[in-house]
Design an enzyme around this catalytic site. Structure first.
Site, mmCIF file in Angstrom:
data_model
loop_
_atom_site.group_PDB
_atom_site.id
_atom_site.type_symbol
_atom_site.label_atom_id
_atom_site.label_comp_id
_atom_site.label_asym_id
_atom_site.label_seq_id
_atom_site.Cartn_x
_atom_site.Cartn_y
_atom_site.Cartn_z
ATOM 1 C CB THR A 1 -15.572 32.207 22.112
ATOM 2 O OG1 THR A 1 -16.314 31.082 21.640
ATOM 3 C CG2 THR A 1 -16.540 33.260 22.626
ATOM 4 C CG HIS B 1 -18.817 23.269 19.160
ATOM 5 N ND1 HIS B 1 -18.110 22.307 19.845
ATOM 6 C CD2 HIS B 1 -18.574 24.445 19.818
ATOM 7 C CE1 HIS B 1 -17.468 22.871 20.870
ATOM 8 N NE2 HIS B 1 -17.740 24.171 20.856
#
Length: 368
Positions: free
Chosen positions: A27, A177
């Protein structure tokens, strides 16, 4: 040294990889603020790292409801698909392979990040002792709203649509995920799932949402272009389970029936110690899966080489080293020094700490 197995080609389902070094999902909070679309700089960032055998993109929300952090990208709108198409085109032009990580954060969000300032959703109305970034500061994650059972099919459909959008955007596959305390993990764990319906109670029920997401995503891609990430022994985002070995043994046996390209395990605590709790056995979990096995968490060159040579795993995912070393594969092959990471530029911002880290050849020219 390049005859080492780590640097040799590999197969992960239908994915033909030029080496066994994977860029882990990272991220970076640099999506366009108004629509959560990747920007041109995103394409440059991933293109620079296309020497990886496989790139797994930063986690990308499957719906507006799935968003948990400011400036993270999605894969649910035409603008986002267009932005990701520039990324996949750039990576493919450099001979790379790239999959997108499909993400719903569940309770790890905040009303300011949700459509209509709604409460985040989760299997049960249990707050995580965690924080998220709202675009201005880190804030506590509030108590979520428990999903009604008739809402769950809509979220599964969001995953299916996101998988279709990933095909439109030119990806080579997708990764689900299901780790680090986000929505699928919240359903799996008995600490966050206290439901008394078909999605709660025994592990067979807690894994139902995972199964439905797999059905949807594999229905779009086929199993051999789908990977999945799990973190069996991690307590990231305040996630917990009374018997993680049993829970994740069941989950991996379920997953194995889909013929997936790879199983991606966080080994130990996410971004932390690699210690496995008493009663935990990573090797036993890997042994339940017939496809490529990908290990992640704190690997360096020596430990990656050893893990692959020994046959413990087939692929190694590197995270932070890929941030500061766009040419990480070259550096690992040559056993060259790595650039230091600038922690101040990890999240948000522009090219500084994103696309401006020098390659080995650039650094040597600068030193002359």
């Amino acid at each position: 040294m390049s005859d080492l197995k780590l640097f040799s080609p590999a197969k992960a389902g239908a994915l033909e990889l030029k080496n066994r070094i994977v860029m882990a999902p990272l991220t970076r909070n640099r999506a366009r603020a108004e629509d959560d679309a990747p920007v041109d700089l995103t394409a440059t960032y991933y293109e620079q790292r296309a020497d990886a055998g496989l790139i797994i993109t930063e986690a990308s929300q499957v719906s507006p409801q799935g968003k948990g952090y400011a400036w993270t990208p999605g894969i649910h709108s035409d603008a986002q698909v267009e932005g990701w198409k520039k990324v996949t085109d750039a990576v493919h032009a450099k001979g790379g392979k790239i999959v997108i990580q499909l993400w719903h954060v569940g309770r790890i969000s905040h009303p300011v990040l949700q459509p209509g300032n709604a409460d985040p959703v989760a299997p049960s109305a249990i707050a995580a002792q965690s924080k998220t970034f709202d675009g201005e500061q880190f804030v506590d994650t509030p108590a979520p709203r428990a999903l009604d059972i008739d809402e769950i099919p809509g979220i599964v459909e969001d995953y299916r649509k996101a998988a279709e959008n990933a095909r439109r955007a030119g990806f080579d596959g997708v990764e689900i995920h299901a780790a680090n305390g986000y929505l699928i993990d919240q359903f799996l764990r008995d600490g966050s799932n206290k439901r008394d319906d078909a999605y709660g109670g025994p592990v067979e029920n807690r894994a139902r949402f995972l199964k439905e997401v797999l059905d949807a995503v594999v229905g779009v891609w086929g199993g051999d272009r789908v990977g999945i990430r799990l973190s069996p022994f991690s307590n990231a985002n305040d996630i917990a389970d009374g018997n993680p070995q049993a829970t994740f043994s069941h989950a991996i046996k379920l997953i194995n029936g889909y013929g997936l390209a790879y199983l991606h395990l966080v080994e130990g605590q996410t971004g932390g110690p690699r210690d496995i709790p008493q009663g935990g056995d990573l090797a036993a979990l890997y042994a339940l899966f017939d496809g490529a096995r990908m290990g992640n968490n704190g690997y360096d060159r020596a430990s990656a080489i050893e893990a692959v040579e020994s046959g413990a795993i087939d692929l190694v995912a590197f995270g932070r080293p890929f941030i500061s070393n766009p040419d990480l594969v070259t550096r690992l092959v040559q056993d060259a020094p790595l650039n230091a990471l600038d922690p101040e530029t990890l999240y948000g911002g522009g090219e500084k700490g994103y696309t401006d880290y020098p390659t080995l050849s650039e650094a040597s020219v600068a030193a002359e």
